[in-house]
Design an enzyme around this catalytic site. Structure first.
Site, short mmCIF file in Angstrom:
data_model
loop_
_atom_site.label_atom_id
_atom_site.label_comp_id
_atom_site.label_asym_id
_atom_site.label_seq_id
_atom_site.Cartn_x
_atom_site.Cartn_y
_atom_site.Cartn_z
CB CYS A 88 -0.79 -0.23 1.19
SG CYS A 88 -2.36 1.20 0.96
CG HIS A 196 -4.07 -3.54 2.40
ND1 HIS A 196 -3.28 -3.08 3.42
CD2 HIS A 196 -4.86 -2.28 1.68
CE1 HIS A 196 -3.39 -1.92 3.53
NE2 HIS A 196 -4.09 -1.22 2.50
CD GLU A 198 -2.19 -6.22 4.88
OE1 GLU A 198 -1.76 -6.56 3.84
OE2 GLU A 198 -2.27 -5.08 5.16
#
Lengths: 216, 260
Positions: A88, A196, A198
């Site tokens: 990001c 992202h 994650e």
């Protein structure tokens, strides 16, 4: 192998840590994942992850606020070739400069600048928020076993600015939001993802596993 | 292409899910973390916890739920309910929430939205709006579960919080909430067209066509629902396949089972 997720005051890194641990475990890799804010710990890491949420200038300030961090990163990534993943704003920082709230210099590892997304269609909301698919321009090990394209897996994005790379060869993948937006950049031992991983469920865990296996 | 999002919302009280989730065999259907894992595995695009715990002193219980959820689910998580201070937002984000949803505190102090966005970034700040129709094409903000009028025009308020840095609006029609007659599409469309940030439609979902309408007619970027999923009337997968069949762009990625 040791993986350092750099903590420089930019948001919560707990879920990133857990996602990397999960990806390492599921891939049968014995990596030790740590959140580090000490430049010395960065220097001993086998892989480096730079996350980042919020504004470009704030993130840059946070990075500079840690004495020796920029030097440690430059030494590892630029000189020693340590595999590096930016996420990001951590990806956006790779550019020469950011244009969010004034002009702020970036790391300059991927030539280009970080500019606002300005869709011509007013129905396209800003931030670009949610799940979008990827179009691959340049095949890369970080995308191994990840189906892409409109029928492929999706990644979770949330951003209002995007990295406009000077050299198209550094744009490994884009995502379509009225126009192609840079989704993944890379050169040598450096990759950066705008989305992202994650937060991208199975797609994200696969990408993290690929990064942990990557030998640039 | 960006996909429309389906967001199940769990009401959490004292660390337990109110009413539980019926759609799948869970060891403990009242555990928000187990419910979150089940929704994650079912392909939910995001997850929302709404904390309705009466006492602010019991905040630690909620934070623990958020922490355990973030360890097990790798998907975006929004948490709302009782978010009153910058510290409340910080604590939620540090526990692993991706977005904090603020409502009453923003109504009383618009500057709270600006402060939150400046501190943590717009992407973290969801402003929840509970609106009731008060005239033709006129809606007013209500607080306290729709009991307390504020005299504030919902459209003007939405534009104001967007300009102050809110990243998203969670819009609930208090006329439709629990009525199962569909979203208030006029309200949703009016607000969605008035702001440049994404709007999540909420309140009133009874059928899968209502979800389609929220995106297509209401111009929402995401739809939020609670009971139709919790009580097993429809699964997340059924909802998303239905929306895809109706022609909406949906994410239908295969999911792995997310065991803890």
């Amino acid at each position: 192998m040791s993986v350092a997720i750099i903590d420089y005051g930019s948001g919560n890194l707990h879920s990133a840590l857990k996602a990397f641990e999960r990806a390492a475990r599921e891939s049968g890799l014995g990596d030790t994942i740590s959140i580090v804010s000490d430049p010395e710990a960065v220097k001993t890491a086998d892989r480096i992850v730079l996350p980042g949420v919020g504004a470009f200038a704030d993130c840059r300030r946070g990075l500079l606020a840690i004495d020796g961090m920029l030097d440690a990163l430059t030494e590892c990534v630029q000189r020693r070739g340590t595999p590096f993943l930016g996420i990001c704003v951590g990806m956006q920082l790779l550019a020469d400069r950011g244009l969010e709230h004034g002009v702020t210099p970036g790391l300059g590892w991927i030539g280009g600048e970080v500019a606002p997304i300005q869709p011509r269609d007013p129905a396209l909301k800003i931030p670009h928020m949610g799940w979008n698919s990827l179009s691959v321009n340049v095949a890369h090990p970080i995308l191994a076993d990840i189906p892409t394209g409109e029928s492929g897996l999706h990644a979770y994005f949330v951003h209002s600015y995007y990295l406009r790379a000077a050299n198209p060869a550094h744009v490994l993948a884009t995502t379509d939001y009225g126009e192609p937006l840079t989704a993944i950049v890379g050169r040598d031992n450096v990759v950066g993802v705008q989305f992202h991983p994650e937060k991208s469920q199975i797609m994200g865990l696969r990408l993290i596993s690929n990064f942990l296996r990557w030998r640039p | 292409m960006l996909k429309a999002r389906v967001i199940p919302c769990l009401d959490v009280k004292d660390g337990r899910v109110v009413k539980g989730v019926n759609f799948v065999d869970l060891r403990d259907a009242g555990d928000p973390v187990e419910c979150a894992i089940a929704y994650d595995a079912a392909g939910a695009d995001e997850l929302c916890f709404l904390d309705i715990t009466a006492s602010h002193e019991e905040r630690g219980v909620l934070l623990d739920v958020v922490r355990r959820t973030a360890e097990a689910c790798f998907m975006p998580l929004t948490v709302g309910g009782g978010v009153r201070t910058i510290d409340d937002i910080r604590n939620l984000l540090l526990a692993g929430a991706d977005k904090a949803s603020i409502m009453t505190a923003a109504v009383h102090n618009r500057d709270f939205v600006r402060q939150g966005a400046e501190k943590f970034g717009s992407q973290c700040i969801v402003v929840a709006i509970d609106a009731k129709q008060v005239g033709p094409s006129r809606w007013e903000i209500f607080t306290h579960g729709g009991r307390k009028p504020t005299g504030i025009d919902a459209v003007a308020y939405a534009q104001e919080v967007a300009s102050l840095g809110a990243g998203e609006i969670l819009l609930t029609s208090m006329d439709r909430d629990g009525a199962k007659s569909g979203f208030d599409l006029d309200l949703t469309r009016t607000i969605a067209d008035a702001v440049s940030i994404p709007v999540i439609a909420s309140g009133g979902v009874g059928t899968l066509d209502h979800l389609v309408d929220g995106i297509r007619e209401g111009h929402a970027s995401a739809v939020l629902a609670a009971s139709i999923f919790h009580f097993g009337e429809f699964t997340i997968g059924e909802a998303k396949r239905h929306m895809a069949k109706a022609g909406l762009p949906m994410r239908l990625d295969p999911q792995t089972a997310s065991a803890p």
